[in-house]
Scaffold this motif. Sequence first.
Motif, short mmCIF file in Angstrom:
data_model
loop_
_atom_site.label_atom_id
_atom_site.label_comp_id
_atom_site.label_asym_id
_atom_site.label_seq_id
_atom_site.Cartn_x
_atom_site.Cartn_y
_atom_site.Cartn_z
N LYS A 455 5.22 -0.34 1.38
CA LYS A 455 4.50 -1.16 0.41
C LYS A 455 3.75 -0.34 -0.62
CE LYS A 455 3.81 -5.19 3.38
NZ LYS A 455 2.81 -6.10 3.99
N ASN A 922 -4.43 -6.09 -0.87
CA ASN A 922 -3.59 -7.00 -0.10
C ASN A 922 -4.35 -7.42 1.16
OD1 ASN A 922 -1.47 -8.50 0.83
ND2 ASN A 922 -0.18 -6.76 1.34
N ASN A 925 -2.61 -8.67 4.53
CA ASN A 925 -1.17 -8.48 4.29
C ASN A 925 -0.51 -9.77 3.80
OD1 ASN A 925 -1.00 -5.73 4.98
ND2 ASN A 925 -0.99 -6.25 7.15
N TRP A 927 0.46 -10.45 0.79
CA TRP A 927 1.52 -10.16 -0.18
C TRP A 927 2.77 -9.68 0.52
CZ3 TRP A 927 -1.79 -7.79 -4.59
CH2 TRP A 927 -1.75 -8.63 -5.71
N ILE A 932 4.85 -7.42 -4.28
CA ILE A 932 4.21 -6.18 -4.75
C ILE A 932 5.13 -5.44 -5.70
CG2 ILE A 932 3.32 -3.95 -4.00
CD1 ILE A 932 2.44 -5.23 -1.42
N CYS A 954 -4.51 -10.44 -3.64
CA CYS A 954 -3.42 -11.33 -3.23
C CYS A 954 -3.75 -12.79 -3.49
CB CYS A 954 -3.10 -11.11 -1.76
SG CYS A 954 -4.53 -11.30 -0.66
#
Length: 1198
Positions: A455, A922, A925, A927, A932, A954
Amino acid sequence: MLKNKRKPGQFVRAPKKPSKNAEDVPAEDHSDQERPTTSSDDGFDEPKPTPAKKEQAPATKPKKNKFKQKDENVKPPTLEEMKELRDTQNLFHSNLFRLQVKEMLEELQLKPKYTDFIDNWLESFTAFTRQLKDGLLERTHLEVPLNLASKPTNFVFSKPTREPYLIGAASTGTLLGPKIVVDVALEMPKESLHKDDYLNLRYDQKRALYLTYVTERMKESPIYAQDQFSFNYYANNPLKPVLELTPAAKQVTKHLQVRLFITAPLSSFKPGRFVPWNNNIRPSFFGDEWDEEEPLPSTQHYNANVLFDLTLSENQAYLEKAFKGKRNFQDGLLLLKVWLRQRGLDIGFSGFGAHILAAFIVYLNSQRILHQSSSSYQVARTVWNQLANTDWTKGISLSPAAIQTEELSKLAAHYDVCFMDFTGQLNLCANVPLYLYQRVREEAKLAVELLNDMKLNSFPLIFMQKCPLYSRVDNILKITNYSCINQMLMLHSKPRSKYDYAKYGYPQLLQLLTELLQKGLAERVHSILPLETPCTAWPVESKAPVIGKHIQLGLVLQPEHAYEVLNKGPAANEDPEGAAEFRRFWGEKSNLRRFQDGSITEAVVWGTAQDAPAKKRLIVRQIVLHLLEHHLQLESKDVQYIAAELDQVYSLTPWFKVNKLKTKIPLDQDTDAEALSPHVIRCYDELARQLHGLNDLPLDIVSISGTSPVFRYCEPQPVLPQARMAEKFILASHVQRVVIQLGQSGKWPNELEALRAIKLAFLIEIGEKLEAQCHLKWLLCVDGLLVLKQGYCFLIQLAHTKELALLKKVVNERGITTYEDNPDSRLLERQHYILPKVSGALHSLHQSHSAFGPTVLVAKRWLATQLLDEGLWPEMATELLVAHLFQQRCAPQAIEAPQTGFIRFLQLLAHSDFNCDLFLLNFNNSWKEQQIADLEHSFRSDRQSYPPLAVATCYDMQHAGRLWTSDESPSPLVLGHVTRLARHSLEIIETSIMSKDLRFVRPAQLFRASNEGYDLVIQLKPELVPNTLSYELGSPFVSFSQPNYHLPPAGADYLARIVRDLRSAYSNFAAFFYNPHGGKELAIVWRPPSVFAPKPFQVTEAQACAPCGNGNVQVHKETLIEDFKLILKDFYLRFATPEELKREQHEHQKPKRYFNASQQKEESSPKPKKQKVQKDTKKEAPPKKKRLIKSSALKALN
């Protein structure tokens, strides 16, 4: 970026589609691509994409010709291109990461001029050594670079029998800039040494004399007449003096340095002389007595010090053979060197040097873990992976002759870390302490985790981000008092350590303090790291300095146990010996206590569970200072313990007395903004329960969200329960915003004004029911409903999705309705829907990382004291940047001290490339990878549509990157200004931390703006601007005045409104700065002179202009000042320049001396002339106070 991660091959195999490369690789990174000179039809980069498109055009007519055309113009990929494609698919997450690595390696390659110079210099030095003659060193003009009590005499110099040779990075082809250090070894002949020279530092004396003799001959030689000579200690080791020579050649003098080592052949002494369990420094050498019946203590570290010289030739030959001609190994070692240097783990006596990594690469190759054909990236990744997963404390060996496990364990028992060299005699990690080795392992593990994280782009985090060790620790212990150091070494250092380290003080102190603190802190501390600085070189004519008489240790705290208020010992009845040892260790702090479970044990109490967080963060400091005083007889004044030094900036000012407040909330005078926030949150929670419990409301309350900074522990000014009702107003210095969402209903009107009218009626209904059912006072204002509860003022606002839709509604000329974003809708959406989610996420972040809130407080106070208000730098941007630091895995451990968090915040501002960096948060988490990737692609491809500082969460939805900042706040100029301020502050902090002569920086040095660079200062009337409740560190322009703590009407910030009006009208002519935390001055910087130059008359640009002839108009600063006075009206006191204010301060604030105060008074009385002059000046100036006297230069402006 993440598209590349899934299909990296398409960006390499498709030379006819350069647009795909452009999607995922910034324009500036295209220099990484291979040059077309190596291959005219490169599979990775197409040098001429435009003709290729033209050739493809006719291919669309007949289908059969399409493949024919393609076959004629595109060659099959070469073997090298196929290997690059396979590596990108299997190893790299993205093509961008591979390009960045490739570009960095190209930049690290040594230029031919340096390699040619090194070869020529070595050739000339070899010729020089051949001309040396044997002789007796009787007298020398140079000082021998060795500090010993007994001076050596009658040294016979023998001409070297072996030619000098390159060692280290110069030999393996891995020299690294910006300062290129070329290491050259000159071997003493065996004839210069006696068989008994292994004893009592004789070898080290002869080595230093040999170096002195060679240096003196070089200075006499015309070849080196223009060069600069200096001595230095290699790796801060006083027994390892080296010659540092800076060539006078213009092409290399700024970037290259030659370092000369003196070595000896391995056959000079018997092989078993320097095994770790042998003693080579007798106690009698230092004047000590030793019991003949007891075995002599081993000197394993001194033995390793001598073996480093004796085995250097064999080890270097082995490394050179392993690295020669292997570009992949060399590039991999360069990547590792950059990684190691950025973290500062290779500095000093206890540093983890790059030569250890070079030997480890060879070790992995010999163990068939690394293959000969491994790429440079594979080399670095494998080294990190093996570092993280192997344990060197049990010992590993590079020797081709297999060492038995028992023998290796015997060798490892004498050291913290054991890595035996090629000869099987030298431990390469002999001086590396256990905590530092564990830190290297943790950093290696983090690097592998960053590489595995799909990520993010891990390249800048691993290679580009500078992370000095002092910014990775939570607390710092400094002992620099010379007499205290000598006292500790004399009274508390073990004789074994003195002989082992040849009386060198630093490693003895490190061992002594580490053992003591490790035992006392136990689970409270994760690691204790030495903070070293490289030794400074000195002229060859000067005496060698004494080093190692100060020490700095960094403590990384364990968050689960660091702030526990109790140290519980063994039960007295079950383990009497353990209880006695516990009492002996803790001294008078230990007491026998009975606990709730019925146990009676020895215990040490450091505080109470109800203590403020700032006080709990000082528990470790309290323990360390007690241990030093109890065991080493060091008083607190003799040491520096750096922890919570900056917490003062958000503490309550001593000028405001909390005992005058009428409140039931328990308050202390030494409280701070962090400790006061829970009181506000508890009051808000009670108000929320009361709102939920209201009866007979037309609609139910679905959710209640607090959006003010105090609800996420980010309010830097102490919020006290002092709000009160005054006639028809509520007086409050802070107003806490609360957003309420009501249940669904289809009866809401479709007109915006009607909907807002019904919202107003709802608020009135809520206020009346709060007063009737909960006995709370309320007041209706433009922004919502003001509610007074327990001395706190809350602003309640209603949120409804239909209002947002009506704000976006646009009807065009054809009667078609569309919904478009506009500034009003974005502001409403942020305040009512996005901010509550972000505020909740930041509140959760503070719950998991207790240092987040105080770090934000320090950061906000720093920005405010630099005269940056909400209009120049949004406070929400500060909170999100700090949250980004806590979310970003840039260190093995999370931040546990606000001071460390603030240092990392300054590093983020100082070293970030805001034009290329998008700060993503983020939370939870939320996203997905593809989201991304799409956002990063949009940011790179359409950078101009994003503000200069792009921050995205996010929860931002379609506004990601554009919601929390704008083009004007902060502007590129303000962003550059903040970057320079952060760099300057970092320099001050680093100098104060790493210097042995300076104490840690005082808050006033960082949290007071400079008075330079401003053109005009407007002094405001102090009685009209209330002071901040935070601790004030002074104004950059005037001295302290009488504080004013009057409460303004709730939500009324007159100064902010005036500055907002000034900026909206005159931002083209001037920039306005002020301290939003109680600042009483408004600083102005005029725009460049071109703005005030004559220009043709235009109706749209006639503001503040006056005719100047020839049909031109010109903006006059005097006219602007008159406009400012008109806007400020009775709000300002005077206009002055910073120079005039500075001069007046010098004139009217002379220091008073108590011992001659009466004498000054007597001398001043019989001087009527001087009094007459003062009287005249008072007649000229209307104000009576001296600080209100207007300068003569500005009277013309009135």
